[in-house]
Design a protein around this motif. Structure first.
Motif, PDB file in Angstrom:
ATOM      1  N   SER A  58     148.147  48.331  79.521  1.00 19.40           N
ATOM      2  CA  SER A  58     146.884  47.608  79.194  1.00 19.40           C
ATOM      3  C   SER A  58     146.967  46.276  78.387  1.00 19.40           C
ATOM      4  O   SER A  58     148.266  46.266  78.025  1.00 19.40           O
ATOM      5  CB  SER A  58     145.963  48.702  77.830  1.00 19.40           C
ATOM      6  OG  SER A  58     146.999  48.379  76.989  1.00 19.40           O
ATOM      7  N   GLY A  59     145.860  45.656  78.276  1.00 16.18           N
ATOM      8  CA  GLY A  59     146.344  44.072  77.902  1.00 16.18           C
ATOM      9  C   GLY A  59     146.420  44.617  76.060  1.00 16.18           C
ATOM     10  O   GLY A  59     146.742  43.832  75.313  1.00 16.18           O
ATOM     11  N   THR A  60     145.635  45.898  75.257  1.00 16.91           N
ATOM     12  CA  THR A  60     145.610  45.682  74.115  1.00 16.91           C
ATOM     13  C   THR A  60     147.658  45.751  74.486  1.00 16.91           C
ATOM     14  O   THR A  60     147.904  45.844  73.470  1.00 16.91           O
ATOM     15  CB  THR A  60     145.298  47.054  73.996  1.00 16.91           C
ATOM     16  OG1 THR A  60     144.022  47.203  73.695  1.00 16.91           O
ATOM     17  CG2 THR A  60     145.615  47.549  72.676  1.00 16.91           C
ATOM     18  N   ASN A  63     148.879  42.345  75.054  1.00 21.18           N
ATOM     19  CA  ASN A  63     149.158  41.518  73.574  1.00 21.18           C
ATOM     20  C   ASN A  63     149.913  41.811  72.337  1.00 21.18           C
ATOM     21  O   ASN A  63     150.550  41.380  71.925  1.00 21.18           O
ATOM     22  CB  ASN A  63     147.163  41.674  72.728  1.00 21.18           C
ATOM     23  CG  ASN A  63     146.724  40.616  73.934  1.00 21.18           C
ATOM     24  OD1 ASN A  63     147.040  39.555  74.077  1.00 21.18           O
ATOM     25  ND2 ASN A  63     145.482  41.427  73.628  1.00 21.18           N
ATOM     26  N   HIS A  84     140.238  39.497  70.419  1.00 20.74           N
ATOM     27  CA  HIS A  84     140.435  40.656  71.012  1.00 20.74           C
ATOM     28  C   HIS A  84     141.199  41.382  70.227  1.00 20.74           C
ATOM     29  O   HIS A  84     141.193  42.395  69.728  1.00 20.74           O
ATOM     30  CB  HIS A  84     140.308  40.736  72.469  1.00 20.74           C
ATOM     31  CG  HIS A  84     140.558  42.273  73.096  1.00 20.74           C
ATOM     32  ND1 HIS A  84     140.693  43.117  72.484  1.00 20.74           N
ATOM     33  CD2 HIS A  84     139.256  43.193  73.289  1.00 20.74           C
ATOM     34  CE1 HIS A  84     140.689  44.744  73.738  1.00 20.74           C
ATOM     35  NE2 HIS A  84     139.877  43.985  73.766  1.00 20.74           N
ATOM     36  N   GLU A 136     142.593  33.171  73.040  1.00 18.43           N
ATOM     37  CA  GLU A 136     141.712  33.982  74.230  1.00 18.43           C
ATOM     38  C   GLU A 136     141.014  32.997  75.086  1.00 18.43           C
ATOM     39  O   GLU A 136     140.303  32.106  74.313  1.00 18.43           O
ATOM     40  CB  GLU A 136     141.102  34.767  73.139  1.00 18.43           C
ATOM     41  CG  GLU A 136     140.399  36.331  74.032  1.00 18.43           C
ATOM     42  CD  GLU A 136     139.662  36.522  73.153  1.00 18.43           C
ATOM     43  OE1 GLU A 136     140.363  37.570  72.725  1.00 18.43           O
ATOM     44  OE2 GLU A 136     138.409  37.159  73.113  1.00 18.43           O
ATOM     45  N   ASP A 169     146.004  35.767  74.577  1.00 18.87           N
ATOM     46  CA  ASP A 169     145.190  36.557  75.227  1.00 18.87           C
ATOM     47  C   ASP A 169     144.467  36.458  77.245  1.00 18.87           C
ATOM     48  O   ASP A 169     143.508  35.969  76.327  1.00 18.87           O
ATOM     49  CB  ASP A 169     144.498  37.149  74.261  1.00 18.87           C
ATOM     50  CG  ASP A 169     143.237  38.560  74.950  1.00 18.87           C
ATOM     51  OD1 ASP A 169     143.980  38.719  75.852  1.00 18.87           O
ATOM     52  OD2 ASP A 169     142.823  39.386  74.206  1.00 18.87           O
ATOM     53  N   ALA A 171     143.759  38.128  78.918  1.00 12.07           N
ATOM     54  CA  ALA A 171     142.251  38.791  79.919  1.00 12.07           C
ATOM     55  C   ALA A 171     141.637  38.456  81.292  1.00 12.07           C
ATOM     56  O   ALA A 171     141.900  39.347  81.598  1.00 12.07           O
ATOM     57  CB  ALA A 171     142.110  40.096  79.131  1.00 12.07           C
ATOM     58  N   ARG A 172     141.052  38.029  80.409  1.00 14.48           N
ATOM     59  CA  ARG A 172     140.399  37.005  81.809  1.00 14.48           C
ATOM     60  C   ARG A 172     140.453  35.649  82.236  1.00 14.48           C
ATOM     61  O   ARG A 172     140.031  34.511  82.503  1.00 14.48           O
ATOM     62  CB  ARG A 172     139.364  36.928  81.516  1.00 14.48           C
ATOM     63  CG  ARG A 172     138.089  38.283  81.365  1.00 14.48           C
ATOM     64  CD  ARG A 172     136.616  38.530  80.768  1.00 14.48           C
ATOM     65  NE  ARG A 172     136.310  39.590  81.078  1.00 14.48           N
ATOM     66  CZ  ARG A 172     136.048  40.309  80.011  1.00 14.48           C
ATOM     67  NH1 ARG A 172     136.597  40.091  78.687  1.00 14.48           N
ATOM     68  NH2 ARG A 172     135.705  42.099  79.780  1.00 14.48           N
ATOM     69  N   LYS A 200     140.211  43.966  84.889  1.00 12.82           N
ATOM     70  CA  LYS A 200     138.761  43.054  84.511  1.00 12.82           C
ATOM     71  C   LYS A 200     138.434  42.621  86.118  1.00 12.82           C
ATOM     72  O   LYS A 200     138.393  42.892  86.635  1.00 12.82           O
ATOM     73  CB  LYS A 200     139.428  42.528  83.138  1.00 12.82           C
ATOM     74  CG  LYS A 200     139.899  42.589  81.943  1.00 12.82           C
ATOM     75  CD  LYS A 200     138.532  43.271  81.127  1.00 12.82           C
ATOM     76  CE  LYS A 200     139.548  44.347  80.566  1.00 12.82           C
ATOM     77  NZ  LYS A 200     139.237  43.313  78.920  1.00 12.82           N
TER      78      LYS A 200
END
Ligand code: PLP
Length: 335
Positions: A58-60, A63, A84, A136, A169, A171-172, A200
């Motif tokens: 996961s991205g969590t 990070n 996030h 982010e 971060d 994520a996107r 995502k």
């Protein structure tokens, strides 16, 4: 037709992605023997001009591994109060890294080099030692806002001069790169570590890759093991990521176009007072006369799903499984 705009994580693998997953060559990745995981890690690292990558669930996790590597007890991370890593990772900065946080303000979830410079603690035994700055991009709670290279370069230079680590971060990050047209390598050059999610906008079922130099990723692997994130025949999942990097990056601009179209319809809704500027695939609407729960219930009855995003805000996210047909249906049902 169900219209699910809660997140770009709700997508299901396409038939072609599933084919790629079925036919992946796999091995035990904890023994370092999965060729498809290695291929995904190297492909992403190469795109960003970084030395190595580490595939995580996961991205969590990507990070939190970065936060743990770059901070520790009596150290501090500087980030925006909408981050996030601070808001949505279950307090992991404290429980995983035992670190302190300094939160910054800033429009649309973005920080400036001046804000960061002011937030660095000096050589004073009363204060935690600043060791990390985390940005982010795109900025989820900022409405999918985008940093430009020009905005981040001075922050990167400041971190290097001040001997601070800089984490992204991302994520996107591909939504941001497709939006600006900036090269991924220019971003890779500015950061010590970058988290890139494949689950995502890229439309994969699972996963995130942490990028960094060889030594950092070697240390990251040990932290991943302690977090329980060592996966075995993970190549089946990594294959989806390789497929997505080849086929699902350029199309993100369609998600951005549909987000704008969605916003232009939504703004006429009698209970919507304002929409945050739409930069990428996230639309945040401010409500008037209804609570987020009432609005979400109203939408749910029309077969539309979104999420609450603060005391008078709701969020919609466009994605691979939100087509022009869904957009038309949304427009018809919304009023
Ligand atoms: C989704 C997301 C993550 C990671 O989330 P996971 O669900 O743990 O993969 C990290 N940062 C941002 C900005 C996100 O939107």
């Amino acid at each position: 037709m169900n219209i699910d705009l809660r997140s770009d994580t709700v997508t299901k693998p396409t038939p072609a992605m599933l084919d790629a997953m079925w036919s992946a060559k796999v091995g035990d990745d904890v023994f370092g023997e999965d060729p498809t995981v290695a291929e995904l890690e190297n492909k992403l690292a190469g795109l960003f001009g970084m030395e190595a990558g580490l595939f995580c669930p996961s991205g969590t996790m990507t990070n939190q591994i970065a936060v743990k590597l770059h901070t520790g007890p009596q150290k501090e991370v500087i980030c925006h109060k909408y981050s996030h890593i601070y808001l949505y990772e279950a307090g992991g900065i404290m429980s995983n890294a035992f670190a302190s946080v300094k939160l910054l303000d800033g429009e649309f979830g973005k920080v400036t080099v001046e804000d960061v410079a002011d937030a660095i603690n000096g050589d004073d035994i009363h204060a935690p030692e600043t060791s990390l700055v985390a940005l982010e991009n795109t900025m989820n709670k900022g409405g999918g806002s985008v940093y430009s290279l020009e905005e981040v370069r001075p922050i990167s230079e400041l971190c290097r001069e001040s001997k601070l680590k800089l984490h992204l971060d991302g994520a996107r990050i591909f939504n941001a790169l497709v939006k600006t047209g900036e090269p991924a390598k220019a971003w890779g050059a500015m950061f010590d570590t970058i988290s890139v999610c494949i689950s995502k906008g890229l439309g994969c079922p699972v996963g995130s890759v942490l990028l960094g130099d060889n030594e950092t990723i070697k240390r990251a692997k040990r932290v991943r093991k302690a977090f329980g994130g060592g996966m075995r025949q993970a190549g089946f999942l990594a294959a989806a990521g390789i497929y997505a990097l080849d086929h699902h990056v350029d199309r993100l601009k369609e998600d951005h176009q549909r987000a704008e179209a969605l916003a232009s319809v939504l703004k006429h809704h009698p209970n919507v007072s304002k929409i945050l500027p739409v930069s990428t695939n996230i639309v945040i609407a401010q409500l008037v006369g209804v609570t987020p729960k009432e609005m979400l219930d109203q939408l749910e009855r029309k077969g539309i799903k979104a999420v609450a995003f603060g005391k008078d805000l709701i969020r919609f996210v466009t994605h691979l499984d939100f087509t022009d047909e869904h957009l038309d249906a949304f427009s018809q049902r919304i009023m």
